[in-house]
Design an enzyme around this catalytic site. Structure first.
Site: not given
Ligand SMILES: NC(=O)c1ccc[n+]([C@@H]2O[C@H](COP(=O)([O-])OP(=O)(O)OC[C@H]3O[C@@H](n4cnc5c(N)ncnc54)[C@H](O)[C@@H]3O)[C@@H](O)[C@H]2O)c1
Length: 322
Positions: A148, A151, A177, A214, A276-277
């Site tokens: 993650y 990536g 978060n 956090r 874990d941070p």
């Molecule tokens: N929620 C948080 O606290 C947080 C923090 C930092 C970054 N983010 C980033 O925000 C974005 C959304 O996070 P979220 O919390 O809504 O997570 P989530 O898992 O609820 O949403 C991610 C979505 O991407 C879809 N997905 C995964 N792989 C896929 C693929 N190969 N092709 C198409 N769709 C795909 C999943 O089905 C899901 O609907 C992510 O990129 C995540 O890294 C979220």
């Protein structure tokens, strides 16, 4: 309104944050194409949008190229919780890296601005606190979270190389978060864990002593930040931190959740997971200066709305709450 309305692609649009973003864009009069392979997302999250003529759902895996005509792209597709992104780590890296290449290729062809949902995880276990965008991070490249973290770091690299090499309009948001309704109830993230445990009066699991900190941003605040960033002029690329700077310990969070749910749950300790941070808090000075953005929803208010959502979920048939 129609002369201002755009066609917007939201990858990961059926996920937690993506579903709120789709909702907001549609409510502002835009046409939204929501792309998702439903790996961690769910049609339930976008149920109220499916009948809307401004909204289209594409079941598609972002690791494969796509051809659509849009004015703006938000790239959110990627599992975000450790349980989910570690389940198939190779696919996680592919989603971040191949996914970024595919949306950037599309944005290049369309000359469309493209926003990347990056993450505070690019800072790893930070030695600089609070984290500023100029900090390069402290990331283990070979650990179980690396699929993650690395990536997402590589995706940022690709975004900036497409910007430098092809003049693409990019916007990179480093999301900290975030919590709120539509979170997956069993994704192992601390807010969903604590609320689900509290609502069922089960023991609340704290890793280590619960002294790690956090900061939690309510999803409406975050989505407002993303939309504001997308609407900036071409010279604004980020990376820009979006998150809530008020820092609390995990123990305090657990106690707040018990308080707002009126739960009888007790706190129980478990060993800390790998990498874990210890501390995590955004410096949002840049977001305030450049976007005029800061979070507005107080933690207790956001947690209460989230608890209500999970409470409803627990009343529904089992598959939805599992
Ligand atoms: N929620 C948080 O606290 C947080 C923090 C930092 C970054 N983010 C980033 O925000 C974005 C959304 O996070 P979220 O919390 O809504 O997570 P989530 O898992 O609820 O949403 C991610 C979505 O991407 C879809 N997905 C995964 N792989 C896929 C693929 N190969 N092709 C198409 N769709 C795909 C999943 O089905 C899901 O609907 C992510 O990129 C995540 O890294 C979220």
């Amino acid at each position: 309104m129609s002369w201002m309305s755009k066609t917007v692609l939201v990858t990961g649009g059926a996920g937690f944050i993506g579903s709120h973003l789709c909702e907001r864009l549609v409510s502002e009069g835009h046409n939204v194409i929501c792309l998702d392979n439903l790996y961690t997302g769910s049609k339930e999250n976008i149920l109220q949008l499916l009948e809307n003529p401004r909204f289209e759902f594409y079941r598609h895996d972002i690791t494969f190229p796509l051809y659509v005509e849009v004015d703006q792209i938000y790239n959110l597709a990627c599992p975000a919780s450790p349980i989910h992104y570690q389940h198939d780590p190779v696919q996680t890296t592919k989603t971040s890296v191949h996914g970024a290449i595919n949306v950037l290729g599309l944005a290049k062809r369309l000359k469309a601005p493209v926003l990347q949902a990056s993450t505070s995880e690019v800072y790893g276990d930070p030695e600089v606190h609070p984290q500023v965008e100029s900090y390069w991070g402290n990331v283990n490249p070979i650990g179980s979270r690396s699929c993650y973290d690395e990536g997402k770091r590589c995706a940022e690299t690709l975004f900036f190389d497409y910007h430098r090499q092809h003049g693409l309009q990019i916007k990179v948001a480093r999301i900290f978060n975030t919590y709120g309704p539509n979170m997956h109830p069993n994704d192992g993230r601390v807010v969903s864990n604590f609320i689900m445990q509290a609502l069922q009066n089960k023991p609340i699991t704290i890793y280590g002593q619960g002294e790690q900190t956090r900061s939690f941003c309510y999803v409406d605040d975050l989505v407002r930040g993303l939309v504001t960033l997308m609407d900036t002029s071409a010279d604004v690329t980020g990376p820009i931190n979006l998150g809530n700077p008020s820092e609390i310990t995990i123990r305090e969070l657990a106690e707040t959740v018990i308080d707002i749910t009126g739960s009888r749950s007790k706190l129980v300790g478990k060993p800390l997971p790998a990498d874990d941070p210890r501390r995590r808090r955004p410096d949002i000075g840049a977001a305030q200066r450049v976007l005029g953005w800061k979070p507005e929803v107080p933690l207790k208010k956001g947690l209460t709305k989230t608890a209500k959502y999970f409470e409803e979920l627990l009343k529904q048939p089992e598959e939805r709450a599992s």
